[in-house]
Design a protein around this motif. Structure first.
Motif, short mmCIF file in Angstrom:
data_model
loop_
_atom_site.label_atom_id
_atom_site.label_comp_id
_atom_site.label_asym_id
_atom_site.label_seq_id
_atom_site.Cartn_x
_atom_site.Cartn_y
_atom_site.Cartn_z
N ALA A 22 0.83 -1.20 0.00
CA ALA A 22 0.00 0.00 0.00
C ALA A 22 0.86 1.25 0.00
CB ALA A 22 -0.93 0.03 1.21
N ALA A 23 0.37 2.28 -0.67
CA ALA A 23 0.99 3.60 -0.64
C ALA A 23 -0.13 4.64 -0.57
CB ALA A 23 1.85 3.83 -1.88
N TYR A 24 -0.06 5.49 0.43
CA TYR A 24 -1.06 6.54 0.63
C TYR A 24 -0.37 7.89 0.55
CZ TYR A 24 -3.29 2.45 2.77
OH TYR A 24 -3.76 1.19 3.03
N GLN A 25 -0.98 8.83 -0.15
CA GLN A 25 -0.42 10.18 -0.25
C GLN A 25 -1.52 11.21 -0.06
OE1 GLN A 25 1.76 11.18 -3.90
NE2 GLN A 25 1.35 13.35 -3.47
N PRO A 26 -1.85 11.51 1.20
CA PRO A 26 -2.88 12.52 1.42
C PRO A 26 -2.47 13.92 0.95
CG PRO A 26 -1.85 11.85 3.49
CD PRO A 26 -1.37 10.90 2.45
N LYS A 27 -1.16 14.24 1.04
CA LYS A 27 -0.73 15.54 0.54
C LYS A 27 -0.80 15.53 -0.99
CE LYS A 27 2.94 18.96 0.42
NZ LYS A 27 4.34 19.33 0.79
N GLY A 28 -1.49 16.51 -1.55
CA GLY A 28 -1.63 16.61 -2.99
C GLY A 28 -2.79 15.84 -3.57
#
Length: 228
Positions: free
Chosen positions: A38-44
């Motif tokens: 999993a990879a999560y990127q809330p910024k952007g």
């Protein structure tokens, strides 16, 4: 039916060349996209709902809402003191890798959890902050601590820990892997959310891998996450 063998041949080739899975900052340094659970990127992210998407494999292990954090595209997820997200990921053994980029707008105070699944005193995977000391430990049988800073990329890879891409001294003894899902922004304390991220703490990005990444890959990931 005569084409079935061809389909079975092409699919492994696609994986061998990195096809079939999205790539991005979470594959920096030549990391196999299939090793990224999993990879999560809330910024952007385009929206708060989009911020919960597992970019490495959308639709699988998207973060599920427990209590919604504060979110802004410019910063990411900010703790509220009660917010938490459930990845649905039950970690494997100590061979896994976890990496988190966070920001802090105030000095550490009290216990803060960035990533955690704690089932017992000998079954714990956590990236946390305690009053100025950041502790990263796998399965609670050992821990690696270092001084706090306003912003960091922290990584646990197997039995070792990295701060901003630099390997820290010491190793962590393996215990029993927890059989409960990993939470973000709070500790999963045997099925109950606790020890929440505070309002001065923001998660920028998180990635979880089912293998132990080496120092070259971790350095590349750190650089990529800092560029977000």
């Amino acid at each position: 039916m005569p084409y079935a063998p061809l389909r079975r041949t092409i699919m492994p080739l696609g994986r061998a060349f990195g096809g079939g899975r999205p790539t991005g900052w979470w594959t920096s340094g030549g990391v196999d996209p299939y090793s990224c659970v999993a990879a999560y990127q809330p910024k952007g992210a385009a929206s708060q709902a989009a911020s919960y998407t597992n970019l490495a494999n959308p639709g699988t292990y998207d973060a599920a809402l427990g209590v919604a954090p504060t979110w802004a595209s410019a910063t990411g997820w900010t703790g509220t003191g009660s917010a938490w997200l459930d990845t649905g990921i039950v970690a494997g053994d100590q061979s896994w890798t976890y990496i988190v980029r966070y920001n802090r707008s105030a000095a550490p105070g009290g216990l803060r959890m960035y990533l955690s699944a704690r089932q017992s005193a000998t079954s714990d995977i956590t990236i946390q902050a305690i009053t100025g000391i950041y502790q990263e430990f796998t399965n609670h049988s050992g821990q690696i601590s270092f001084g706090a800073a306003a912003s960091n990329v922290v990584c646990v890879a197997g039995s070792r820990a990295y701060l901003n891409g630099t390997l820290q001294s010491g190793t962590m003894t393996a215990g029993t892997s927890p059989s409960i899902p990993i939470y973000l922004l709070a500790r999963n304390n045997n099925g109950t959310a606790a020890m929440f991220l505070g309002t001065s703490d923001t998660i920028v990005a998180v990635a979880i891998y089912n293998t132990t990444l080496g120092s070259t890959a971790i350095s590349a990931l750190t650089t990529a996450m800092n560029a977000l």
